[in-house]
Design a protein around this motif. Structure first.
Motif, PDB file in Angstrom:
ATOM      1  N   GLN A   1     103.914  62.525  64.888  1.00  0.00           N
ATOM      2  CA  GLN A   1     103.431  63.746  64.208  1.00  0.00           C
ATOM      3  C   GLN A   1     104.128  63.963  62.874  1.00  0.00           C
ATOM      4  OE1 GLN A   1     100.957  64.918  65.720  1.00  0.00           O
ATOM      5  NE2 GLN A   1     101.286  64.825  67.926  1.00  0.00           N
TER       6      GLN A   1
ATOM      7  N   VAL B   1     102.079  63.352  59.174  1.00  0.00           N
ATOM      8  CA  VAL B   1     101.906  64.480  58.248  1.00  0.00           C
ATOM      9  C   VAL B   1     102.630  64.180  56.930  1.00  0.00           C
ATOM     10  CG1 VAL B   1     102.510  66.907  57.856  1.00  0.00           C
ATOM     11  CG2 VAL B   1     101.471  66.205  60.021  1.00  0.00           C
TER      12      VAL B   1
ATOM     13  N   ASP C   1     100.403  61.633  55.096  1.00  0.00           N
ATOM     14  CA  ASP C   1      99.127  62.151  54.597  1.00  0.00           C
ATOM     15  C   ASP C   1      99.374  62.980  53.329  1.00  0.00           C
ATOM     16  OD1 ASP C   1      97.412  60.864  56.368  1.00  0.00           O
ATOM     17  OD2 ASP C   1      97.419  62.495  57.828  1.00  0.00           O
TER      18      ASP C   1
ATOM     19  N   THR D   1      95.707  66.822  66.260  1.00  0.00           N
ATOM     20  CA  THR D   1      95.329  67.481  65.005  1.00  0.00           C
ATOM     21  C   THR D   1      95.881  68.902  64.953  1.00  0.00           C
ATOM     22  OG1 THR D   1      93.330  66.174  64.907  1.00  0.00           O
ATOM     23  CG2 THR D   1      93.373  68.135  63.533  1.00  0.00           C
TER      24      THR D   1
ATOM     25  N   ARG E   1      98.544  70.027  66.254  1.00  0.00           N
ATOM     26  CA  ARG E   1      99.979  69.961  65.951  1.00  0.00           C
ATOM     27  C   ARG E   1     100.211  69.626  64.484  1.00  0.00           C
ATOM     28  NH1 ARG E   1     102.893  67.692  71.233  1.00  0.00           N
ATOM     29  NH2 ARG E   1     101.967  69.236  72.606  1.00  0.00           N
ATOM     30  N   GLN E   2      99.417  68.696  64.008  1.00  0.00           N
ATOM     31  CA  GLN E   2      99.585  68.305  62.607  1.00  0.00           C
ATOM     32  C   GLN E   2      99.278  69.481  61.684  1.00  0.00           C
ATOM     33  OE1 GLN E   2      97.475  64.476  62.331  1.00  0.00           O
ATOM     34  NE2 GLN E   2      98.553  63.879  64.212  1.00  0.00           N
TER      35      GLN E   2
ATOM     36  N   PRO F   1      96.308  71.043  54.497  1.00  0.00           N
ATOM     37  CA  PRO F   1      96.020  69.823  55.255  1.00  0.00           C
ATOM     38  C   PRO F   1      94.775  69.131  54.721  1.00  0.00           C
ATOM     39  CG  PRO F   1      95.207  71.728  56.434  1.00  0.00           C
ATOM     40  CD  PRO F   1      95.901  72.264  55.207  1.00  0.00           C
TER      41      PRO F   1
END
Ligand code: GLU
Ligand code: ZN
Length: 299
Positions: A180, A184, A187, A205, A207-208, A219
């Motif tokens: 995780q 992140v 990304d 997702t 959690r991210q 995000p």
């Protein structure tokens, strides 16, 4: 806005039909996107090699060879997570300095005995660092979010609320960075705007999204394609030893993956070469035709 998509395989095994579906969906969604300057999206590859015990020697190179054989060419240098650990360390330190994380010594069995969802047991305790995992103080719990493919009621996709609200692990007891945290971080690092991947990653997702919120970052947009499962309900995965796809005969698997994604390739396409199949698929990509299903049985 420029579109930046990515495929992020873990080198725990070779590319199989299940991962081909994710790679193809992400590639096509990226390349079918034409921005105001008439440019296609940029498609990136990130090798998520931060879990050495689960790595299969040679798998990273073999995955890249397969992607090329299937006509899925990436646009920038491949990013290897194993070379990013210093950056993950900085992020972890930042979270700790901002009191957004804490040490936890609970074992998996402890959590199971407490009902399976971690209830923040160690949040207020002063746990020593050694032999500890680090958990994020999860202040958000985004259990409903927009999904480009799976949206259900109220135009939101729902995840299990308790799971989405759990203080999850961002650094493992064994000293490895958790998926995780790395996903992140990268990304953000790679400027990813769209994540198209399999429904096995729907719950992560939530959690991210929490981690993005904790970091005050916006995000990417997510879209989850159905998971290919076998008749006994197992997902095709490296762990389940799904057969590798055949680099010497990419056409049938490409056509099958397009059909799986609801794209209705014309029968004559099977006779074409990989470049023409990918061109047809890019020109005709209809995200809205991807089935809104979490899984599809392929046997
Ligand atoms: N590395 C992860 C996997 O292979 C996928 C990461 C992601 O797409 O976010 O399951
Ligand atoms: Zn604990």
């Amino acid at each position: 806005m420029p579109y930046r998509g990515r495929f992020a395989p873990s080198p725990s095994g070779l590319l199989h039909f299940g991962s081909l579906i994710s790679a193809l969906a992400s590639f096509l969604d990226t390349k079918a996107h034409i921005d105001a300057n008439n440019n296609q999206g940029t498609w990136l590859i990130r090798i998520e090699d931060i879990d050495p015990p689960r790595e299969q020697p040679g798998a990273s190179a073999a995955i890249l060879t397969s992607l090329e054989a299937f006509g899925l060419h990436w646009d920038e240098e491949v990013l290897y997570q194993s070379q990013q650990t210093e950056l993950y360390r900085h992020l972890l330190d930042d979270l700790q300095q901002n009191n957004l994380s804490y040490y936890c010594q609970c074992s998996r069995a402890d959590v199971k005995a407490l009902g399976g969802i971690y209830q923040g047991h160690c949040r207020s305790l002063d746990k020593p660092q050694s032999n500890s995992a680090i958990r994020l103080i999860n202040r958000f719990g985004h259990y409903q979010f927009n999904d480009l493919i799976q949206n259900e009621t109220l135009n939101k996709t729902q995840c299990d609320k308790a799971l989405a609200e759990e203080d999850f692990i961002i650094h493992r007891k064994d000293g490895l960075f958790a998926y995780q945290l790395a996903v992140v971080h990268d990304d953000i690092f790679q400027g990813i705007t769209h994540v198209i991947r399999g429904c096995d990653l729907l719950e992560p997702t939530a959690r991210q999204l929490s981690l993005f919120s904790s970091l005050n970052k916006s995000p990417p947009i997510y879209g989850h394609v159905p998971l290919a499962v076998t008749s006994n309900g197992y997902k095709l995965s490296k762990q389940n030893k799904a057969p590798a796809i055949d680099n010497d005969q990419p056409q049938p698997a490409l056509i099958a993956a397009l059909e799986f994604l609801g794209q209705q390739p014309p029968p004559a396409l099977l006779q074409e070469n990989v470049i023409d199949i990918i061109k047809w698929a890019t020109d005709n990509w209809l995200r809205g035709n991807v089935p809104k299903l979490k899984e599809i049985n392929i046997e």
